[in-house]
Write a protein that holds these residues in place. Structure first.
Motif, short mmCIF file in Angstrom:
data_model
loop_
_atom_site.label_atom_id
_atom_site.label_comp_id
_atom_site.label_asym_id
_atom_site.label_seq_id
_atom_site.Cartn_x
_atom_site.Cartn_y
_atom_site.Cartn_z
N GLU A 161 16.86 9.97 -7.13
CA GLU A 161 17.53 9.46 -8.32
C GLU A 161 16.68 9.64 -9.57
N LEU A 162 15.42 9.26 -9.48
CA LEU A 162 14.56 9.25 -10.66
C LEU A 162 14.12 10.65 -11.09
N THR A 163 14.28 11.63 -10.22
CA THR A 163 13.93 13.02 -10.59
C THR A 163 15.20 13.85 -10.83
N ASN A 164 16.35 13.15 -10.82
CA ASN A 164 17.63 13.85 -10.98
C ASN A 164 17.78 15.00 -9.98
N GLY A 165 17.29 14.75 -8.77
CA GLY A 165 17.41 15.73 -7.71
C GLY A 165 16.37 16.84 -7.76
N ALA A 166 15.43 16.73 -8.69
CA ALA A 166 14.44 17.81 -8.84
C ALA A 166 13.28 17.70 -7.85
N ILE A 167 13.18 16.59 -7.14
CA ILE A 167 12.09 16.43 -6.19
C ILE A 167 12.20 17.51 -5.11
N HIS A 188 3.94 11.98 -11.78
CA HIS A 188 4.21 13.04 -12.75
C HIS A 188 5.69 13.15 -13.10
N HIS A 189 6.51 12.31 -12.44
CA HIS A 189 7.95 12.29 -12.72
C HIS A 189 8.37 11.08 -13.54
N ILE A 190 7.74 9.91 -13.26
CA ILE A 190 8.25 8.65 -13.82
C ILE A 190 7.12 7.64 -13.92
N ASP A 191 7.23 6.70 -14.85
CA ASP A 191 6.20 5.67 -14.98
C ASP A 191 6.36 4.63 -13.88
N GLN A 192 5.27 3.94 -13.58
CA GLN A 192 5.23 3.02 -12.45
C GLN A 192 6.19 1.84 -12.63
N THR A 193 6.29 1.30 -13.86
CA THR A 193 7.15 0.14 -14.09
C THR A 193 8.61 0.47 -13.79
N THR A 215 15.23 6.60 -4.07
CA THR A 215 14.68 6.36 -5.41
C THR A 215 14.08 7.63 -5.98
N ALA A 216 13.34 8.36 -5.17
CA ALA A 216 12.71 9.60 -5.63
C ALA A 216 13.76 10.62 -6.08
N ASN A 265 0.82 -1.21 0.00
CA ASN A 265 0.00 0.00 0.00
C ASN A 265 0.86 1.26 0.00
N VAL A 266 1.92 1.27 0.80
CA VAL A 266 2.80 2.43 0.85
C VAL A 266 3.54 2.60 -0.47
N LYS A 267 3.96 1.50 -1.07
CA LYS A 267 4.64 1.59 -2.36
C LYS A 267 3.70 2.17 -3.42
N GLU A 268 2.44 1.78 -3.40
CA GLU A 268 1.46 2.33 -4.35
C GLU A 268 1.29 3.84 -4.14
N LYS A 269 1.33 4.28 -2.90
CA LYS A 269 1.23 5.71 -2.63
C LYS A 269 2.47 6.45 -3.14
N LEU A 270 3.64 5.79 -3.05
CA LEU A 270 4.86 6.37 -3.60
C LEU A 270 4.72 6.55 -5.11
#
Length: 235
Positions: free
Chosen positions: A71-77, A32-37, A68-69, A21-26
């Motif tokens: 890395e996948l946003t290149n620090g833009a989060i 809006h940054h990355i696809d789920q897969t 992970t957040a 459930n927590v992973k789904e919320k992540l």
């Protein structure tokens, strides 16, 4: 038989669905940054890296989400988004414990006949908190929280409690952690499958060939089965 050990998460109470459930919320927070897969794979990779440093449990899970957040946003989060991730992750250390049906009755019966142990892995604070919140602690004579469940860990338990393998039975839902290492050291194991298994805990059929252990559908079957175990009538 002198000691019966129970795994905790997804054996005594519901655990993995809370992490799902927590992973789904992540995934929702970062949609809006990355696809789920891609997120799922990169998050799993981060978890595997962090296991060697932070071990198992909620804290490691939360740190992996944040990493992970970033890395996948290149620090833009943003700091606000990271705070949302922390808030979501906090659910993992506060969720109400849902004890499986029949567990109280089974432990009540078994604790009058055998010495029982909770043998779980993960963060000490996290696991102690769940045991306390479960209301099951008084059934167990011993509690052991280890960093990993492998052959060395189980041999250490046998040595600590001055047991022979034939005097020990492990009960749990994970073939990888609760069953196969126990079988490998010559002790007995009882598998109670759960509907959801974390990817890291899955094992292929080839690893089960020639391995002798017992499988039951639910905890209520344990009482009769363990009475037979007194005379070594189970594998």
């Amino acid at each position: 038989m002198k000691l019966i050990a129970f795994d905790a998460d997804d054996t005594l109470w519901v655990n993995e669905p809370n992490y799902v459930n927590v992973k789904e919320k992540l995934c929702e927070l970062l949609s809006h940054h990355i696809d789920q897969t891609t997120l799922s794979q990169r998050f799993y990779d981060a978890q595997m890296r962090n296991l060697r440093v932070f071990g198992y449990g909620a804290k490691s899970f939360i740190l992996s989400m944040i990493e992970t957040a970033i890395e996948l946003t290149n620090g833009a989060i943003t700091g606000s988004e990271i705070q949302q991730i922390i808030d979501v992750g906090r659910e993992l250390v506060e969720f109400p414990i849902e004890v499986f049906d029949g567990i109280h009755e089974v432990l009540e019966t078994l604790s009058q006949q055998f010495d029982l142990m909770v043998l779980t892995k993960g963060d000490l604070f996290d696991q102690e908190s769940k045991i306390a919140r479960s209301g099951l602690g008084h059934y167990f004579k011993h509690v052991e929280i280890v960093s990993e469940k492998n052959e060395q860990a189980y041999l250490g338990i046998l040595k600590k409690y001055n047991l022979q393998p034939s005097e020990f039975i492990m009960i749990g839902n994970s073939l990888k952690s609760d069953i196969l290492p126990v079988v490998h050291i010559g002790a007995r194991a009882i598998h109670i499958p759960y509907a959801i298994t974390w990817e890291h805990e899955r094992v292929g059929e080839e690893h089960l060939e020639g391995k002798s252990f017992t499988t039951v559908d639910n905890a209520r079957e344990l009482v009769g089965l363990l009475e037979k175990a007194k005379t070594r009538e189970i594998a």
